[in-house]
Design an enzyme around this catalytic site. Structure first.
Site, PDB file in Angstrom:
ATOM      1  CG  HIS A 138      18.702 142.949   5.955  1.00 22.77           C
ATOM      2  ND1 HIS A 138      18.175 142.153   4.945  1.00 22.77           N
ATOM      3  CD2 HIS A 138      20.027 142.638   6.024  1.00 22.77           C
ATOM      4  CE1 HIS A 138      19.149 141.418   4.419  1.00 22.77           C
ATOM      5  NE2 HIS A 138      20.270 141.691   5.060  1.00 22.77           N
ATOM      6  CE1 TYR A 249      26.940 132.650   8.221  1.00 28.49           C
ATOM      7  CE2 TYR A 249      26.170 130.913   6.760  1.00 28.49           C
ATOM      8  CZ  TYR A 249      26.106 131.574   7.973  1.00 28.49           C
ATOM      9  OH  TYR A 249      25.220 131.168   8.925  1.00 28.49           O
TER      10      TYR A 249
END
Ligand code: MN
Length: 420
Positions: A138, A249
């Protein structure tokens, strides 16, 4: 061996062949009957068992009945691993097919409900929630998409089990609808940001563990001690708004893209029940710091899948992954979390991070499955998905299986509602 894990055990409660809940499972949850009774419960086959009622019949040696007269598992977990293990063994004894006394006990049968006749509630009062980022595939995929395939993993990734502190208040149980979040997006690099409903709503296929009471602030939990501080696990859908995430973010990490909802499966499967399914983890190179070294098999072989069901259509399985694909295991995560003296409390929840396998059929988010929206997935009704649409239901399932014994989690299923 843990007594309740004996593969030869059978229950006098019927269990169908592919059930996630044989007598070797004995998970813990909180159920509510149609007339509003709430109690701590376990499940065998399709039968949900009211443990408060069982305890009032004096079936337990080691526990006060009142601990099950609760709408959360926290009081039970506060008793610690030695007691919860004994209680699981005692439940196993009561419902063992060789227990003629229990089998013919008419009052005990009043504690049994068909699973379809109860609602499952949030099992745990979650104090603090932490989300890790522990699947190498991932992290690699995300690095490829947003940075550079040649330097996909950031330099810290193989040294630190990377994580962030999430939001406990918005963790909800399976069946709770999830409202599409609104927020700021910057969809076009050359234009100012816009505000509106997220257009890149995604799931993250994860598993979470729930902790017992930890040590005082300032102390640490070692990888060896970690097993004694982990009560059990559940499936975890860490809903994510990719468009909000990409804009917000920097520099402090995930915020509104993550804290609007995370959904969990209602049964906490104990770490004890998962012991038979332990497997070795990957070779960790570079060598980890001594506080992250561990002994024995600490990964767990748990088959996972994700399905999307558009409204009025049948479902489509979009991912088949496995919890064993984790680079960092739970023991390492907990040791890292507490190495600086950070304390943990009963009912804290720690999620794995998106669990992606090496094959693209094993990717754990739509971001990866559709490769940032460039590869749409066909649905059974002819429509396409790059991300999750309004009125879609996302379903995650998981189970471990070895030598004919299957210990499963059931499912976490949540429908996405339009923004209000
Ligand atoms: Mn996550």
């Amino acid at each position: 061996m843990i007594k309740a894990n004996d593969p030869s055990l059978q229950s006098w409660i019927p269990v169908s062949e592919h059930s996630d809940f044989p007598i070797q499972n004995i998970p813990f949850g909180v159920a509510k009957t149609k007339n509003g009774n709430v109690f701590v419960a376990t499940r065998i086959g399709d039968t949900v068992i009211d443990l408060f009622a069982v305890a009032q019949l004096d079936h337990f040696q080691v526990i006060d009945a009142e601990v099950f007269n609760s709408c959360r598992l926290n009081d039970f977990m506060l008793l610690g691993k030695q007691i919860t293990r004994k209680v699981r063994d005692e439940i196993s004894d009561i419902f063992n097919s060789s227990n003629e006394t229990a089998k013919n006990h008419e009052e005990l049968k009043l504690a049994l409900y068909d699973a379809s006749d109860v609602d499952m509630l949030m099992p745990v009062q979650v104090g603090d929630y932490t989300d890790f980022y522990s699947s190498e595939q991932h992290a690699y995929n995300v690095g490829c998409m947003f940075r550079d395939p040649n330097n996909a993993l950031l330099p810290n990734w193989k040294y630190i089990p990377v994580g962030y502190h999430g939001r406990a208040s918005s963790i909800v149980v399976s069946g709770t609808p999830v409202r599409r979040p609104k927020g700021q997006q910057k969809l076009n690099p050359d234009e100012p940001p816009t505000f509106g409903p997220s257009v890149r709503l995604d799931f993250e296929l994860e598993m979470a563990f729930v902790t017992y009471q930890g040590k005082p602030l300032g102390d640490s939990i070692s990888t060896t001690e970690a097993d004694d501080y982990i009560f059990g696990m559940c499936l975890f859908n860490d809903w994510s708004a990719r468009d909000l995430q990409a804009w917000e973010y920097v520099p402090l990490g995930p915020f509104l893209a993550k804290n609007f909802a995370s959904s969990i499966s209602p049964w906490i499967v104990t770490l004890d029940a998962l012991e038979p399914f332990r497997v070795p983890g990957p070779v960790q190179d570079p060598k980890v710091f001594p506080y992250l070294e561990y002994h024995g098999d600490k990964h767990i072989d748990i088959n996972l899948e994700v399905a999307i069901q558009p409204e009025g259509s049948s479902e489509k399985v979009v991912s088949r992954s496995n919890y064993k694909h984790m680079y960092w295991n739970m023991n390492q995560q907990l040791a890292h979390h507490t190495v600086n003296g950070c304390d943990i409390n009963v009912g804290d929840m720690m999620a794995s991070g998106t669990i992606s396998g090496n094959d693209e059929s094993a990717y754990g988010s739509m971001l990866e499955i559709s490769w940032k929206g460039t590869k749409p997935v066909q649905m059974p009704d002819g429509s396409e998905r790059r991300f999750i649409h309004d009125n879609d239901t996302v379903i995650m399932r998981g189970y471990a299986e070895k030598k004919g014994i299957r210990v499963g989690f059931g499912e976490v299923s949540s429908k996405v509602l339009p923004t209000n």
